[in-house]
Scaffold this motif. Structure first.
Motif, mmCIF file in Angstrom:
data_model
loop_
_atom_site.group_PDB
_atom_site.id
_atom_site.type_symbol
_atom_site.label_atom_id
_atom_site.label_comp_id
_atom_site.label_asym_id
_atom_site.label_seq_id
_atom_site.Cartn_x
_atom_site.Cartn_y
_atom_site.Cartn_z
ATOM 1 N N ILE B 216 0.845 -1.209 0.000
ATOM 2 C CA ILE B 216 0.000 0.000 0.000
ATOM 3 C C ILE B 216 0.875 1.251 0.000
ATOM 4 O O ILE B 216 0.627 2.204 -0.752
ATOM 5 C CB ILE B 216 -0.949 -0.023 1.229
ATOM 6 C CG1 ILE B 216 -2.043 -1.076 1.026
ATOM 7 C CG2 ILE B 216 -1.589 1.338 1.454
ATOM 8 C CD1 ILE B 216 -2.921 -1.326 2.224
ATOM 9 N N MET B 217 1.927 1.238 0.812
ATOM 10 C CA MET B 217 2.803 2.418 0.872
ATOM 11 C C MET B 217 3.541 2.633 -0.448
ATOM 12 O O MET B 217 3.739 3.768 -0.879
ATOM 13 C CB MET B 217 3.787 2.267 2.030
ATOM 14 C CG MET B 217 3.108 2.498 3.366
ATOM 15 S SD MET B 217 4.085 2.000 4.738
ATOM 16 C CE MET B 217 5.166 3.355 4.885
ATOM 17 N N ASP B 218 3.913 1.545 -1.091
ATOM 18 C CA ASP B 218 4.608 1.651 -2.379
ATOM 19 C C ASP B 218 3.659 2.217 -3.440
ATOM 20 O O ASP B 218 4.056 3.067 -4.244
ATOM 21 C CB ASP B 218 5.121 0.262 -2.781
ATOM 22 C CG ASP B 218 6.258 0.347 -3.778
ATOM 23 O OD1 ASP B 218 7.031 1.321 -3.698
ATOM 24 O OD2 ASP B 218 6.376 -0.547 -4.631
ATOM 25 N N GLU B 219 2.406 1.742 -3.407
ATOM 26 C CA GLU B 219 1.422 2.268 -4.359
ATOM 27 C C GLU B 219 1.177 3.754 -4.101
ATOM 28 O O GLU B 219 1.070 4.540 -5.036
ATOM 29 C CB GLU B 219 0.097 1.491 -4.240
ATOM 30 C CG GLU B 219 0.158 0.060 -4.739
ATOM 31 C CD GLU B 219 0.281 -0.046 -6.247
ATOM 32 O OE1 GLU B 219 -0.548 0.512 -6.951
ATOM 33 O OE2 GLU B 219 1.235 -0.702 -6.705
ATOM 34 N N GLY B 220 1.088 4.110 -2.824
ATOM 35 C CA GLY B 220 0.904 5.517 -2.460
ATOM 36 C C GLY B 220 2.051 6.374 -2.962
ATOM 37 O O GLY B 220 1.846 7.483 -3.472
ATOM 38 N N ARG B 221 3.259 5.839 -2.856
ATOM 39 C CA ARG B 221 4.437 6.578 -3.336
ATOM 40 C C ARG B 221 4.359 6.770 -4.853
ATOM 41 O O ARG B 221 4.637 7.846 -5.375
ATOM 42 C CB ARG B 221 5.689 5.777 -2.963
ATOM 43 C CG ARG B 221 7.003 6.424 -3.292
ATOM 44 C CD ARG B 221 8.136 5.455 -3.066
ATOM 45 N NE ARG B 221 7.986 4.227 -3.844
ATOM 46 C CZ ARG B 221 8.263 4.102 -5.139
ATOM 47 N NH1 ARG B 221 8.741 5.140 -5.784
ATOM 48 N NH2 ARG B 221 8.078 2.968 -5.774
ATOM 49 N N LYS B 222 3.908 5.708 -5.549
ATOM 50 C CA LYS B 222 3.799 5.805 -7.015
ATOM 51 C C LYS B 222 2.744 6.842 -7.400
ATOM 52 O O LYS B 222 2.932 7.613 -8.347
ATOM 53 C CB LYS B 222 3.426 4.430 -7.593
ATOM 54 C CG LYS B 222 4.617 3.486 -7.679
ATOM 55 C CD LYS B 222 4.162 2.118 -8.139
ATOM 56 C CE LYS B 222 5.251 1.082 -7.935
ATOM 57 N NZ LYS B 222 4.731 -0.289 -8.043
ATOM 58 N N ILE B 223 1.629 6.849 -6.647
ATOM 59 C CA ILE B 223 0.567 7.840 -6.938
ATOM 60 C C ILE B 223 1.125 9.245 -6.741
ATOM 61 O O ILE B 223 0.907 10.140 -7.564
ATOM 62 C CB ILE B 223 -0.664 7.602 -6.020
ATOM 63 C CG1 ILE B 223 -1.374 6.300 -6.420
ATOM 64 C CG2 ILE B 223 -1.650 8.758 -6.111
ATOM 65 C CD1 ILE B 223 -2.424 5.841 -5.423
ATOM 66 N N GLN B 224 1.865 9.440 -5.642
ATOM 67 C CA GLN B 224 2.468 10.759 -5.369
ATOM 68 C C GLN B 224 3.410 11.166 -6.492
ATOM 69 O O GLN B 224 3.408 12.316 -6.926
ATOM 70 C CB GLN B 224 3.231 10.705 -4.057
ATOM 71 C CG GLN B 224 2.407 11.145 -2.866
ATOM 72 C CD GLN B 224 3.257 11.368 -1.631
ATOM 73 O OE1 GLN B 224 4.436 11.057 -1.602
ATOM 74 N NE2 GLN B 224 2.640 11.914 -0.606
#
Lengths: 185, 231
Positions: B216-224
């Protein structure tokens, strides 16, 4: 569909879906963790002979179980934040910190249980036949996968709790730096 | 910052600033600063050079890449904490290694409180796997803290290290569930019992949660990142 609303990115949709599934699974675990409480309140019958060692186990089980329930509740809350798209938010990181603190509290309770168990030893088991001899050698030190046990005190949970709190703190500081950099022109 | 360094000194540029009327109410130091700014900074058409070649080419340029003092203090605290944690992990690992070595040495002389040395091949394999997993986990945690020390907090490399920790926890749960395969005292090895032990292990749960949270954190980073690149 309102054309002015921003479409949700597929990544966020995936996060929402997975978070929802995990949250329901955790809530299921929470219900299972509450069952021992119900057992104590409704079906526990006091032993005929009252002593501290007889009461010690159920009395210390209540706070440990309460901490476990709180832990599940906070974990469900964390996934609820993820579901809402709050991934690097202050609330999310505070939630992770709380999970670490609860690990430390659980370790303290277990240590207290261990100490009290030594002061008030449990009632002895029924006597064995005379020809049976039991020899057990217990090591004062035990090591394993992040488990450090010295003289019966397992420091693994304490270490895990401290590492979770400190990593959450580092993430919080990183978030604050990012926020400051975003605000700087 | 670089401009204020020349406040007290005599301005090396005798040119009159263009906004002399507006600067009339300010003290001469501000006038000097304005003239320095005009001559050294605003006259340059390539402003990118000002931020990238600070020490070599342009002497009194502004440093736009520099963090604020607040951010610097935070980064320093992160560095200290990461270093402390790294030291703690090293100390734990070295001290337990020394304790085991000491215990084994004592057992050789018959004075040990530790259980006797392992004998069967299965027990040897189990112990080797056990210590290899512990060592690998400690190295992974050490590398993660190394990234934090470098100031890389929300990077892909960090996420991969945390994910590795999750997989190691699952591997440990599997090893513990299969102990009857290696250790004869643990009973007969049966697939359904092993599978239940593996799935009910807290290490399996912890590993799964670590992997999901990292994802989830990795996906959030990609979205950012995607949002930062979108104009």
């Amino acid at each position: 569909m309102n054309p002015e609303t921003k479409p949700v990115s597929p990544r966020l949709q995936r996060i929402q879906l997975v978070s929802r599934i995990v949250r329901y699974a955790i809530l299921g675990c929470l219900i299972l963790a509450v069952v021992p409480f119900l057992f104590i309140f409704f079906w526990w019958t006091p032993p005929p002979s009252w002593s501290i060692s007889h009461l010690l186990h159920p009395l210390l089980m209540i706070p440990t179980q309460a901490v476990l329930c709180l832990w599940y509740w906070k974990l469900a809350k964390l996934f609820h934040f993820y579901e809402r798209g709050l991934i690097f938010a202050a609330e999310t990181i505070r939630c992770i910190q709380t999970l670490g603190i609860l690990c430390v509290i659980n370790w303290l309770l277990l240590s207290a249980y261990n100490v009290l168990g030594r002061i008030f030893p449990p009632p002895p088991p029924p006597a064995l036949p005379p020809h049976v001899t039991v020899t057990a050698v217990e090591s004062p030190f035990r090591i394993g996968f992040f488990t450090f046990s010295i003289a019966g005190f397992n420091l693994g949970l304490l270490l895990a709790g401290i590492i979770i709190v400190l990593i959450a703190w580092i993430m919080d500081e990183g978030r604050k730096i990012q926020e400051e950099q975003e605000l700087t022109v | 910052m670089a401009v204020t360094r020349f406040k007290s000194g005599v301005s090396p540029v005798p040119r009159q600033p263009p906004h002399s009327k507006t600067l009339a109410r300010y003290p001469p130091a501000a006038e000097n600063a304005q003239s320095l700014l005009n001559v050294n900074y605003l006259s340059l058409f390539d402003k990118k050079k000002l931020t990238n070649e600070i020490a070599l080419v342009i002497l009194r340029a502004m440093n736009a890449n520099k963090n604020s003092s607040k951010a610097n203090a935070r980064l320093k605290r992160i560095k200290y904490m990461s270093r402390f944690l790294k030291g703690l992990i090293l100390a734990c690992f070295v001290s337990t290694g020394l304790l085991v070595a000491y215990g084994r040495m004592m057992s050789l002389y018959g004075m040990s409180v530790l259980p006797p040395l392992v004998k069967t091949i299965g027990e040897n394999v189990y112990q080797i796997l056990y210590y290899a997993l512990s060592l690998f986990a400690a190295i992974t945690l050490y590398r993660l803290l190394n990234f934090y020390e470098k100031g890389m907090i929300f990077s892909a490399a960090n996420a991969s290290q945390i994910r590795r920790l999750g997989f190691l926890a699952i591997a440990y749960a599997l090893l513990k569930a299969c102990n009857s395969l290696f250790l004869p005292n643990e009973g007969i090895f049966m697939v359904p019992t092993t599978l239940i032990n593996f799935l009910m292990s807290p290490w399996f749960f912890a590993g799964c949660f670590i992997i999901i949270i990292t994802w989830i954190m990795d996906e959030g980073r990609k979205i950012q990142e995607e949002q930062a690149l979108t104009v």
